[in-house]
Design a protein around this motif. Structure first.
Motif, PDB file in Angstrom:
ATOM      1  N   ILE A 190      86.387  87.040 -84.626  1.00 21.16           N
ATOM      2  CA  ILE A 190      87.459  86.172 -85.113  1.00 21.16           C
ATOM      3  C   ILE A 190      87.278  85.892 -86.600  1.00 21.16           C
ATOM      4  CG2 ILE A 190      88.469  83.874 -84.921  1.00 21.16           C
ATOM      5  CD1 ILE A 190      87.746  83.922 -81.964  1.00 21.16           C
ATOM      6  N   GLU A 191      86.044  85.630 -87.006  1.00 18.58           N
ATOM      7  CA  GLU A 191      85.769  85.348 -88.411  1.00 18.58           C
ATOM      8  C   GLU A 191      86.065  86.559 -89.287  1.00 18.58           C
ATOM      9  OE1 GLU A 191      82.133  83.267 -90.914  1.00 18.58           O
ATOM     10  OE2 GLU A 191      81.678  84.572 -89.218  1.00 18.58           O
ATOM     11  N   ALA A 192      85.689  87.744 -88.818  1.00 21.43           N
ATOM     12  CA  ALA A 192      85.954  88.947 -89.600  1.00 21.43           C
ATOM     13  C   ALA A 192      87.455  89.213 -89.713  1.00 21.43           C
ATOM     14  CB  ALA A 192      85.251  90.142 -88.959  1.00 21.43           C
ATOM     15  N   PHE A 193      88.202  88.975 -88.626  1.00 22.80           N
ATOM     16  CA  PHE A 193      89.646  89.205 -88.650  1.00 22.80           C
ATOM     17  C   PHE A 193      90.341  88.248 -89.615  1.00 22.80           C
ATOM     18  CE2 PHE A 193      93.889  88.102 -87.065  1.00 22.80           C
ATOM     19  CZ  PHE A 193      94.492  89.349 -87.070  1.00 22.80           C
ATOM     20  N   TYR A 197      92.285  88.717 -94.061  1.00 30.24           N
ATOM     21  CA  TYR A 197      93.594  88.348 -94.607  1.00 30.24           C
ATOM     22  C   TYR A 197      93.561  86.999 -95.332  1.00 30.24           C
ATOM     23  CZ  TYR A 197      95.003  91.914 -91.245  1.00 30.24           C
ATOM     24  OH  TYR A 197      95.112  93.084 -90.529  1.00 30.24           O
ATOM     25  N   ALA A 198      92.380  86.446 -95.571  1.00 30.71           N
ATOM     26  CA  ALA A 198      92.288  85.101 -96.141  1.00 30.71           C
ATOM     27  C   ALA A 198      91.831  85.086 -97.585  1.00 30.71           C
ATOM     28  CB  ALA A 198      91.333  84.245 -95.302  1.00 30.71           C
ATOM     29  N   ALA A 202      90.567  85.229-106.799  1.00 30.88           N
ATOM     30  CA  ALA A 202      89.358  86.021-106.990  1.00 30.88           C
ATOM     31  C   ALA A 202      88.320  85.753-105.912  1.00 30.88           C
ATOM     32  CB  ALA A 202      88.749  85.715-108.358  1.00 30.88           C
ATOM     33  N   THR A 203      88.645  84.921-104.912  1.00 30.54           N
ATOM     34  CA  THR A 203      87.700  84.563-103.860  1.00 30.54           C
ATOM     35  C   THR A 203      87.928  85.450-102.652  1.00 30.54           C
ATOM     36  OG1 THR A 203      87.799  82.281-104.632  1.00 30.54           O
ATOM     37  CG2 THR A 203      86.776  82.670-102.499  1.00 30.54           C
ATOM     38  N   SER A 204      86.861  86.005-102.112  1.00 31.78           N
ATOM     39  CA  SER A 204      86.973  86.871-100.946  1.00 31.78           C
ATOM     40  C   SER A 204      87.301  86.057 -99.706  1.00 31.78           C
ATOM     41  CB  SER A 204      85.657  87.639-100.726  1.00 31.78           C
ATOM     42  OG  SER A 204      84.609  86.747-100.396  1.00 31.78           O
ATOM     43  N   GLY A 205      87.883  86.734 -98.718  1.00 32.30           N
ATOM     44  CA  GLY A 205      88.230  86.051 -97.476  1.00 32.30           C
ATOM     45  C   GLY A 205      87.030  85.494 -96.754  1.00 32.30           C
ATOM     46  N   VAL A 209      86.663  81.553 -95.569  1.00 30.43           N
ATOM     47  CA  VAL A 209      86.391  81.128 -94.193  1.00 30.43           C
ATOM     48  C   VAL A 209      85.098  80.331 -94.119  1.00 30.43           C
ATOM     49  CG1 VAL A 209      85.910  81.952 -91.861  1.00 30.43           C
ATOM     50  CG2 VAL A 209      87.691  83.046 -93.217  1.00 30.43           C
ATOM     51  N   ASP A 210      84.064  80.795 -94.803  1.00 30.37           N
ATOM     52  CA  ASP A 210      82.788  80.068 -94.789  1.00 30.37           C
ATOM     53  C   ASP A 210      82.941  78.663 -95.368  1.00 30.37           C
ATOM     54  OD1 ASP A 210      81.546  82.209 -93.654  1.00 30.37           O
ATOM     55  OD2 ASP A 210      80.708  82.993 -95.526  1.00 30.37           O
ATOM     56  N   GLN A 211      83.720  78.546 -96.444  1.00 31.88           N
ATOM     57  CA  GLN A 211      83.905  77.236 -97.061  1.00 31.88           C
ATOM     58  C   GLN A 211      84.690  76.298 -96.143  1.00 31.88           C
ATOM     59  OE1 GLN A 211      85.912  77.296-100.885  1.00 31.88           O
ATOM     60  NE2 GLN A 211      84.604  75.666-101.640  1.00 31.88           N
ATOM     61  N   ALA A 212      85.705  76.824 -95.448  1.00 29.23           N
ATOM     62  CA  ALA A 212      86.495  75.989 -94.540  1.00 29.23           C
ATOM     63  C   ALA A 212      85.661  75.505 -93.356  1.00 29.23           C
ATOM     64  CB  ALA A 212      87.711  76.767 -94.050  1.00 29.23           C
ATOM     65  N   THR A 213      84.890  76.408 -92.748  1.00 31.69           N
ATOM     66  CA  THR A 213      84.052  76.000 -91.623  1.00 31.69           C
ATOM     67  C   THR A 213      82.961  75.024 -92.062  1.00 31.69           C
ATOM     68  OG1 THR A 213      82.717  78.004 -91.959  1.00 31.69           O
ATOM     69  CG2 THR A 213      84.484  78.116 -90.334  1.00 31.69           C
ATOM     70  N   THR A 214      82.408  75.231 -93.243  1.00 30.46           N
ATOM     71  CA  THR A 214      81.404  74.293 -93.761  1.00 30.46           C
ATOM     72  C   THR A 214      82.005  72.913 -93.986  1.00 30.46           C
ATOM     73  OG1 THR A 214      80.209  76.109 -94.831  1.00 30.46           O
ATOM     74  CG2 THR A 214      79.754  73.887 -95.610  1.00 30.46           C
TER      75      THR A 214
END
Length: 387
Positions: A190-193, A197-198, A202-205, A209-214
């Motif tokens: 789920i995280e990879a998917f 698309y996120a 200049a910030t990678s997806g 995702v890591d920042q949102a979950t943190t």
């Protein structure tokens, strides 16, 4: 050699807005206006659909948040040699056991105290009628029997709607349990998917995702610490006053504190009724004072301090986001308003961030430099080899 430029070509983005032709500025404003209208319309459609399906949407959102919070436990079990599916099932079993024990202890204790609580409330109301007799606040004319009959009739008329709401809640809970299991079991995929698309600016997806979950984990971690502190202090006060069911009071206070405003009212009423039924009005008033101080002063200060340090969220912004979240999405919006506000702030920061010069795509076509590659200036002042 330079290729001829097309005069109809759009003005580059680095040209100041005031230097653009009037037609380009009007066209740009029109596009922005239509984008705002489209985003507002999409948000309205999503909000309407979520409100219509709130009986299913709310449990799924809660399950998704729980899955993100509990996923590190599944990771630890996987590192210990347990497959992710079995680890997710084990976490679910432990969570269900903890909730079941907490509900059982609370319900059994309340049932044991229910008769005494009812007697205390009846005597308290009779004393209140005697004290207020002959004053402008005289309540002796109130017919408790008629009020009880009216209340019973109202409850009977609401039985059908309550039953349907309970059925919808059970169905939503059943679906949410399966959703929670698959969120924990399949989190890497789920995280990879989502990360695919996120990407923002200049910030990678993956970083998004890591920042949102943190953010979610830090906020609910801070809330758990503040809730635990307040529940423990209230339980200690109950023990000192001789009020029974101190563990149940602490459990109810801890769990309901995750719901802003209403949770404090419910847990406070729960503790005061038990104190009134077991010890009397003096102990009940003292415990009420302790609860008000713990939940409105100590808990608020601790949560504000932890959330401000961990999420860099100003207390005024935190309070405003809670009010807006409550208006838009009820209790769920109140619970998630602070982390969602931080996520939106991070999204704006990602969109404003410009890519580094080394990572920017090179010019092509009409914007390509006319100098041959061997005559281009060397980077960082280093001499270019002639090889």
């Amino acid at each position: 050699m330079m290729l001829p430029t097309d005069p109809r070509r759009a003005v580059p983005d680095h040209v100041p807005e005031t230097a653009r032709p009037l037609g380009d500025r009007v066209l740009r404003l029109g596009r922005i206006a239509w984008a705002v209208v489209g985003i507002a319309a999409a948000g309205l459609v999503v909000y309407t659909a979520a409100s219509t399906l709130s009986g299913v949407v709310v449990p799924l959102v809660v399950a998704a948040v729980l899955g993100i919070l509990l996923q590190p436990a599944v990771d630890r079990l996987e590192r210990a040699g347990l497959r992710r599916g079995l680890g997710a099932a084990a976490v679910l079993v432990v969570l269900a056991a903890v909730l079941g024990v907490a509900v059982w202890v609370t319900v059994v204790g309340v049932v044991e105290q229910s008769t005494e609580i009812a007697d205390r409330l009846t005597r308290g109301l009779a004393t209140l009628q005697e004290e207020l007799a002959g004053t402008s606040l005289d309540v002796s004319g109130i017919d408790l029997g008629s009020a009880t009959s009216a209340l019973s009739g109202g409850l009977a008329s609401l039985f059908g709607s309550v039953f349907s709401s309970a059925a919808a809640f059970l169905v939503g809970t059943f679906v949410a349990v399966f959703f929670l299991f698959y969120v924990m079991a399949d989190w890497p995929r789920i995280e990879a998917f989502v990360a695919r698309y996120a990407s923002l600016g200049a910030t990678s997806g993956r970083d998004v995702v890591d920042q949102a979950t943190t953010t979610l984990r830090r906020y609910f971690g801070a809330m758990s610490v503040s809730n635990l502190l307040a529940a423990a202090l209230i339980a200690v006060a109950a023990v000192v006053l001789g009020v029974p069911l101190a563990v149940s009071i602490a459990l109810v206070t801890f769990v309901t504190s995750y719901v802003p405003f209403l949770g404090a009212i419910f847990s406070g009423a729960f503790a005061v009724l038990i104190a009134l039924g077991s010890r009397g009005p003096t102990e009940a008033l003292v415990l009420l004072g302790v609860i008000l101080v713990m939940q409105n002063v100590v808990q608020t200060l601790v949560l504000t301090k932890l959330s401000s340090d961990r999420l860099r969220l100003h207390p005024i912004v935190n309070l405003g986001s809670t009010v807006v979240g409550t208006v838009l999405a009820g209790l769920l919006g109140a619970m998630l308003s602070a982390p969602v506000t931080v996520m939106l702030r991070d999204v704006v920061g990602h969109l404003r961030r410009r890519p580094d010069h080394d990572d920017a795509p090179g010019p092509s076509g009409a914007d390509a430099p006319s100098d041959p590659p061997d005559q281009a200036p060397a980077r960082d002042g280093a001499p270019r080899s002639e090889g």
